[in-house]
Design an enzyme around this catalytic site. Structure first.
Site, mmCIF file in Angstrom:
data_model
loop_
_atom_site.group_PDB
_atom_site.id
_atom_site.type_symbol
_atom_site.label_atom_id
_atom_site.label_comp_id
_atom_site.label_asym_id
_atom_site.label_seq_id
_atom_site.Cartn_x
_atom_site.Cartn_y
_atom_site.Cartn_z
ATOM 1 N N HIS A 64 17.415 14.619 -17.112
ATOM 2 C CA HIS A 64 17.371 14.818 -18.452
ATOM 3 C C HIS A 64 18.095 13.598 -19.231
ATOM 4 O O HIS A 64 17.840 13.330 -20.373
ATOM 5 C CB HIS A 64 17.727 16.326 -18.748
ATOM 6 N N HIS A 115 12.849 20.811 -25.526
ATOM 7 C CA HIS A 115 13.677 22.037 -24.928
ATOM 8 C C HIS A 115 12.976 22.827 -24.023
ATOM 9 O O HIS A 115 13.007 24.189 -24.400
ATOM 10 C CB HIS A 115 14.510 22.446 -26.153
#
Length: 756
Positions: A64, A115
């Site tokens: 990420h 997200h």
């Protein structure tokens, strides 16, 4: 400085201890590091890492944060010219968000991020903190956030897990954005079985600033003070999105995973106003929000982008939980926090503004000339690393990728061979079935939970083709933004599918009258360890780069989200593309619905036999195969130029892009907007005329047909008269008639019936 007790001191893993016991077992694998990555960390440091250093490297080298599987493909975006039709890009890839000159001394910053996994584990807080994080990215550039958008993807509408995650995600997006007082002006809600167990929550924010207000994330000036301000640091989100977004979900659903961050939008609102006042007072030399990887990210990125050195006293960090170990403090992704670099003479004024807004602020360190990031805990050094090695010099993987064996068979299975509606009754039933389908139906069950008009500058919002915001009250300068992606197209051909996502957003911005300027992207894919997925990703990146070069618009930044799969089931490749455009006068914008009776209805662009990957094939036949619609970037560019000029001159009175559902859906939505029907006819095959999803097309209305004809001829855009507005029905001449009210009943019933 506070003293540690004897047990704490003996348990603390310091830099000195790391040098003295090099063979201590460390939980590097449990933190998501590979054996070679752990070995590389030891090589960089010349010793084993402390537990605090290991925590920092593990989150910052996660997929990420480090983009370790994707950056080799993302580098090609730097080949795209950085100029726009208005001016130079002021900040681009590598900053918190891209910044674009829009004229009159104004700039706009925008970015879209994901997200996804946190929103599956805890739908409300996962989605809410996704909004909060992207808003802080925009704020950190020196801009006032002015609007948000939310591209969403869910499993089938009738699935139990969709009923679990969708209401919470929508409530989280709306709850956080509404509390901040930010209008939600657009987005998508798409349903497909591949998103079952892995919904996508992408969040976009737009901010406005003057050129001179631009701020960057860097810690420069030896002796400058490092101030942490905002919410206290807690145990929520330890590991958080950094770890959640870096591994595949098991088929069994949520297991023991890092906790999802908990948001406080009211604290974020105070943080926004406090930060903007600090900017206005000229008190900031560098600034960074605390999002993924928390303090690990903020300290290492600020230091590596500045003079290269920073010293931090970690025990000064305000805590919500006094039992947190230094490793946990460094990994915590607690929300509503910012870090600023401030000259010593400005610290008192900085702290005074924070106190005015009731925002806690503490000097936690200073900029140094050591070239090292050094962090102490209760007088003991627990971190001593080159900051760039944490923030930027993580691993880079050349993941193997290959066109999958099944791609040829998939593309050979064309939807053009499927049985089609022929009679008028069959065409009518197909239209009603499509407008009521989950992907094409009325989304107001979702959008009514969002405030679309707060702040008073919203010009266009859902269900318009794009969202539009007024930037300047006097000149009426404004910007429009759209997000789009058809994952089915990307599955059939990821190169063309990514381009089709781009041109649909590009077209949506233009239909409102805004000239497209730049893009931000959120590239959602399955596991990078699957060569087929990496091939999809590589092809999508190549497609976006080639399209941006030809269209003349830069990529300002974005996000990559990998490991979006459950077990062996990957999501449809979903390269969401956001396009931002500028409009000189928002009062000249073009609405997307019919505005008056007795106006001519035209189709701009050419229709082909483009049924593969279409909503018709998906809904009526449950089919996915063939080749997606052909991409013609020159035609898209010409169409957009026509639409922008037509808006400025008043040559069209309404404009609606043609995409999912074809001309039929465009006509239905145009009629539904203001309850005005139309009568249209098609030369040749009425089925293709209605349901083909050929690109580079728009349905428009005009009061002066001759003026539009001249404009189309000048831009080289095919123009076909379809019919005329008026009456209570949508009539396809010679085939069928359906009342606008019956259309509305079918269109609006789907989500309330499924969700209550």
């Amino acid at each position: 400085m506070p003293e540690t007790s004897a047990p704490e001191r003996s348990a603390l893993d310091t830099v000195a201890a790391a040098s003295q016991d090099p063979h201590r077992d460390q939980p590097w694998a449990e933190l998501g590091l590979k054996a070679d990555e752990y070995a590389r960390i030891r090589e960089i440091l010349g010793r084993r890492p402390t537990s605090s250093e290991l925590a920092m490297y593990s989150v910052m080298w996660s997929e990420h944060c480090s983009y370790k599987s994707s950056k080799v493909h993302l580098r090609q975006f730097s080949e795209i010219p950085q100029e726009t039709p208005v001016g130079k890009m002021l900040a681009g890839i590598g900053e918190n968000a891209g910044v674009i000159d829009i004229g009159q001394g104004y700039a706009v910053t925008f970015k879209v991020e994901s997200h996804n996994h946190p929103s599956y584990v805890e739908p409300y807080q996962g989605a809410a903190t996704g909004v909060g994080g992207i808003v802080r990215d925009i704020l950190a550039m020196g801009a006032r956030p002015v609007a948000v958008m939310d591209p969403l993807r869910f499993g089938p509408l009738d699935a139990d897990d969709t009923h679990r995650v969708l209401p919470g995600i929508v409530a989280g997006v709306g709850g956080y954005g509404n509390c901040l007082g930010l209008p939600n002006i657009g987005g998508e809600a798409v349903f497909d079985e591949t998103y079952l167990g892995n919904p996508l929550v992408n969040a976009l924010c737009v901010g406005v600033l003057k050129h001179e207000d631009l701020h960057l994330a860097k810690a420069s000036g030896v002796g400058n003070q490092v101030i942490l301000y905002g919410a206290r640091t807690g145990g929520d989100g330890i590991g958080g999105v950094s770890v959640l977004a870096s591994e595949t979900f098991d088929e069994g659903g949520p297991a023991k995973r890092p906790s999802v961050q908990v948001g406080d939008p009211f604290m974020e609102k105070l943080l926004i106003e406090c930060t903007l006042e600090i900017f206005a007072a000229g008190l900031v030399a560098g600034i960074q929000d605390l999002g993924g990887a928390g303090l690990s990210c903020a300290t290492s990125e600020l230091a590596s982008a500045g003079d290269g050195g920073m010293h931090v006293e970690l025990d000064r960090v305000p805590l919500r939980d006094s039992t947190l170990a230094p490793e946990e403090i460094l990994m915590s992704e607690s929300q509503e926090r910012m870090m600023a670099v401030v000259e010593p003479g400005d610290v008192e004024a900085f702290l005074a503004i924070c106190a005015k807004w009731d925002v806690e602020a503490v000097v936690v360190g200073e900029v140094t000339d050591t070239g090292r990031l050094q962090i102490d805990w209760h007088g003991e050094r627990v971190v001593d690393v080159p900051p760039r090695s944490v923030a930027h010099d993580g691993p880079t993987y050349q993941r193997p990728f290959a066109r999958p064996d099944w791609q040829d068979a998939l593309q050979a299975d064309s939807a053009n061979a499927l049985p089609r509606a022929i009679t008028g009754a069959e065409l009518r039933d197909t239209l009603l079935r499509l407008v009521a389908s989950p992907n094409l139906c009325d989304k107001s069950w979702i959008t009514d939970q969002y405030d679309r008009y707060v702040r008073g500058n919203t010009v266009l919002a859902q269900p318009s083709d794009s969202g539009m915001i007024r930037v300047d009250d006097e000149s009426n300068l404004g910007v429009a933004v759209s997000t789009d992606c058809n994952g089915r197209f990307a599955k059939l051909d990821p190169y063309a599918g990514a381009q089709l996502a781009l041109v649909e957003s590009y077209r949506n911005v233009a239909t409102g009258g805004a000239a497209p300027l730049a893009i931000s992207d959120c590239l959602n894919f399955g596991s990078p360890e699957d060569p087929a997925v990496m091939w999809q990703f590589a092809e999508a990146c190549r497609g976006l780069k080639d399209a941006c070069v030809e269209l003349g618009i830069p990529v300002t930044g974005g996000n990559v989200s990998l490991y979006n799969q459950t077990g062996e089931t990957a999501i449809l490749p979903t390269p969401v593309v956001a396009v931002l455009g500028v409009i000189e006068d928002v009062t000249r914008r073009t609405p997307s619905g019919f505005v008056a009776e007795g106006e001519d209805v035209f189709l701009l662009g050419s229709t082909g036999e483009d049924l593969s990957g279409s909503e018709w094939a998906h809904v009526v036949h449950g089919h996915l195969g063939g080749l997606p619609p052909r991409v013609d970037l020159a035609a898209e560019k010409a169409l957009a130029a026509l639409l922008v000029e037509a808006s400025r001159t008043g040559a069209v009175t309404s404009a609606h892009d043609v995409s999912d559902g074809g001309v039929a859906q465009a006509l239905a939505e145009s009629a539904l907007r203001n309850g005005i029907g139309c009568t249209v006819g098609f030369e040749g095959d009425a089925f293709l005329g209605l349901f083909s999803e050929s690109a580079a097309r728009a349905v428009v209305t005009a009061a002066d047909a001759a003026a539009l004809n001249d404009l189309a001829a000048r831009h080289g855009v095919p123009l076909t008269r379809l019919g005329r507005t008026g009456g209570p029905d949508l009539v396809v001449d010679g085939h069928f008639s359906v009342s606008v009210e019956e259309l509305r009943a079918a269109w609006s019933a789907t989500l309330p019936a499924a969700l209550g």
